[in-house]
Write a protein that holds these residues in place. Structure first.
Motif, short mmCIF file in Angstrom:
data_model
loop_
_atom_site.label_atom_id
_atom_site.label_comp_id
_atom_site.label_asym_id
_atom_site.label_seq_id
_atom_site.Cartn_x
_atom_site.Cartn_y
_atom_site.Cartn_z
N VAL A 166 0.84 -1.21 0.00
CA VAL A 166 0.00 0.00 0.00
C VAL A 166 0.86 1.25 0.00
N ILE A 167 1.90 1.27 0.84
CA ILE A 167 2.76 2.45 0.91
C ILE A 167 3.49 2.66 -0.42
N ALA A 168 3.98 1.57 -1.01
CA ALA A 168 4.64 1.71 -2.31
C ALA A 168 3.67 2.23 -3.37
N THR A 169 2.43 1.73 -3.35
CA THR A 169 1.43 2.20 -4.30
C THR A 169 1.14 3.68 -4.12
N MET A 170 1.11 4.11 -2.85
CA MET A 170 0.86 5.53 -2.59
C MET A 170 1.98 6.40 -3.16
N PHE A 171 3.21 5.93 -3.05
CA PHE A 171 4.32 6.73 -3.62
C PHE A 171 4.28 6.70 -5.15
N VAL A 172 3.88 5.58 -5.71
CA VAL A 172 3.70 5.55 -7.18
C VAL A 172 2.64 6.54 -7.60
N TRP A 173 1.52 6.53 -6.84
CA TRP A 173 0.45 7.48 -7.16
C TRP A 173 0.94 8.92 -6.99
N LEU A 174 1.78 9.16 -5.98
CA LEU A 174 2.33 10.51 -5.79
C LEU A 174 3.15 10.92 -6.99
N VAL A 206 7.72 14.27 -0.95
CA VAL A 206 8.16 12.91 -0.67
C VAL A 206 8.55 12.76 0.81
N LEU A 207 9.24 13.77 1.36
CA LEU A 207 9.64 13.69 2.76
C LEU A 207 8.42 13.65 3.68
N VAL A 208 7.46 14.52 3.43
CA VAL A 208 6.26 14.57 4.28
C VAL A 208 5.50 13.24 4.22
N ASN A 209 5.35 12.72 3.01
CA ASN A 209 4.64 11.44 2.87
C ASN A 209 5.45 10.29 3.47
N GLY A 210 6.79 10.38 3.35
CA GLY A 210 7.61 9.34 3.96
C GLY A 210 7.45 9.31 5.47
N ILE A 211 7.44 10.49 6.08
CA ILE A 211 7.23 10.54 7.53
C ILE A 211 5.84 10.04 7.89
N PHE A 212 4.85 10.45 7.12
CA PHE A 212 3.46 10.06 7.37
C PHE A 212 3.31 8.53 7.35
N PHE A 213 3.75 7.92 6.27
CA PHE A 213 3.59 6.47 6.15
C PHE A 213 4.56 5.72 7.05
N GLY A 214 5.74 6.27 7.30
CA GLY A 214 6.69 5.62 8.20
C GLY A 214 6.14 5.51 9.61
N PHE A 215 5.54 6.60 10.09
CA PHE A 215 4.96 6.55 11.43
C PHE A 215 3.77 5.59 11.48
N ALA A 216 2.95 5.58 10.45
CA ALA A 216 1.81 4.64 10.43
C ALA A 216 2.31 3.20 10.51
N TYR A 217 3.38 2.89 9.80
CA TYR A 217 3.93 1.53 9.81
C TYR A 217 4.55 1.22 11.17
#
Length: 427
Positions: free
Chosen positions: A127-135, A169-180
């Motif tokens: 899911v996280i990888a798909t979100m970055f692809v969509w980004l 990318v940084l903001v989304n990385g932090i967002f999804f990293g914390f969720a994981y």
């Protein structure tokens, strides 16, 4: 101790947790609709021209409402929320704030509650990888729509377009990293809690087994002592019967006396035998042999008090009342209670300087009272092996045991043993 393995699965949510998820999901969907109304009122269409109002409402609810199943069906919820989130952005639905938190909650819940850890890990990464692809796709589609004057005020050393992409990318990385990571941490915490509870349960079982073995061992020791007492009485009866047989014709008076002694000894032996059978009825296991003080055990209390004096205590022994003949088993029980009480004083009574042992012969019972002036170095353990032994001995004779601190300081052990009518004084 193998209490938890890598195949451990977290138990599903409780009914109360399910109800809370329903309330949280409904509240999230309601707040998302409020956020949608505010975004439309402010004209904040960050993703482009929005679709029709019914479609905006549909995507808003589709992203947020599945949160009501986040702990019950974490994998399905994550897939539904993720697909709805991408579809809503592709359709330029203006509500994004609550939608992002719904996606965060879904990924977190999959990590915290997913029963299949391999599936949960792969699904979250997917899911996280798909979100970055969509980004990346969204950035690629938005480049052509960037106005020429969009970066007129840019003054930094990094090219403005690159800075915007890297920042996103940084903001989304932090967002999804914390969720994981938060989800993984929650699952590990639940596993550790289960591990601690399993260890505590095993410890309770182990302690119960130790207490059971202590009770059984004490009962076997008591039974062995009673066996010796009964054997002694039977031997005496044999000697008296032999004497009665020899004088039966020559001296009937002596024969009657011997027969009376046999009758009294037989009654005592039967009483002791009943006690022994009562002890053995609980369980017939093997136990280590303890030293047996002998028939005149109560007379050896003096030696116990002397040992306390040698250990540095001001120990006194008092005997009160008219001393009556005690059954050997009661004599042994009194000795054991005094022995254990004095041992506890020497081992656990910090600062003890005085020890007082009193034996009282009452009308129909004998009482032993042991007190000291120390303070306990640890709380009293009602299941301690010493107290278990004292309780078993007192209970075997139908007596009463009191153990606890004294009002004026120190510790007291008091035991009362009922006596047969022939052993006590006349009322």
């Amino acid at each position: 101790m193998n209490t938890v393995t890598d195949d451990w699965r977290r138990p599903g949510p409780t009914p109360e947790q399910r109800r809370l998820d329903v309330y949280a999901g409904l509240a999230t969907a309601a707040l998302a609709l409020v956020s949608l109304t505010l975004a439309r009122s402010a004209g904040a269409f960050m993703l482009g021209p929005p679709p029709s109002v019914p479609e905006q409402v549909f995507w808003t609810v589709a992203v947020t409402l599945p949160v009501i199943w986040r702990r019950r069906f974490p994998a399905t919820t994550t897939l539904v929320v993720s697909v709805a989130f991408i579809a809503a952005q592709a359709r330029s639905a203006p509500e994004t704030q609550l939608a992002q938190w719904a996606l965060f909650a879904a990924i977190y819940s999959l990590g915290a509650w997913g029963p299949d850890r391999r599936l949960a890990r792969r699904l979250r990464i997917g899911v996280i990888a798909t979100m970055f692809v969509w980004l990346g796709v969204a950035y690629a589609l938005a480049i052509d729509d960037i106005p020429p004057d969009a970066f007129d005020r840019a003054v930094g050393p990094v090219p403005p377009l690159l800075a915007s992409i890297v920042g996103g990318v940084l903001v989304n990385g932090i967002f999804f990293g914390f969720a994981y990571l938060f989800g993984e941490t929650a699952w590990l915490a639940a596993r550790r809690q289960h591990e601690v509870q399993a260890q505590a349960e095993e410890l309770r079982r182990s302690q119960a087994e130790v207490r059971e073995h202590a009770v059984v061992g004490e009962r076997v020791r008591i039974a062995r002592e009673l066996h010796d007492v009964v054997a002694h009485h039977v031997s005496v009866m044999g000697v008296q019967a032999s004497a009665a047989r020899r004088v039966l014709d020559k001296d009937p008076a002596k024969a009657r006396t011997a027969l009376g002694a046999i009758e009294e000894t037989a009654r005592t032996a039967v009483d002791e035998l009943r006690r022994m059978l009562g002890v053995l009825r609980a369980r017939d296991d093997d136990a280590d042999r303890a030293d047996q003080p002998g028939p005149a055990a109560i007379d050896r209390v003096t030696a116990v008090v002397d040992r306390a004096r040698e250990a540095g205590l001001r120990a006194t022994l008092g005997v009160y009342g008219d001393r009556a003949p005690l059954p050997e088993s009661v004599s042994q029980a009194v000795y054991r209670v005094v022995q254990e009480a004095v041992t506890n004083t020497l081992k656990h009574a910090a600062g003890a300087t005085a020890l007082d042992v009193r034996i009282r012969y009452l009308a129909h019972e004998v009482e032993v009272d042991v007190t000291d002036d120390g303070r306990a170095t640890r709380p009293a353990n009602a299941d301690g092996l010493g107290l278990v032994g004292m309780r078993e001995r007192v209970a075997t004779h139908g007596g009463a045991l009191e153990v606890g601190p004294r009002a004026g300081g120190g510790w007291r052990v008091r035991a009362r043993f009922p006596l047969p009518v022939t052993a006590g004084r006349p009322a």
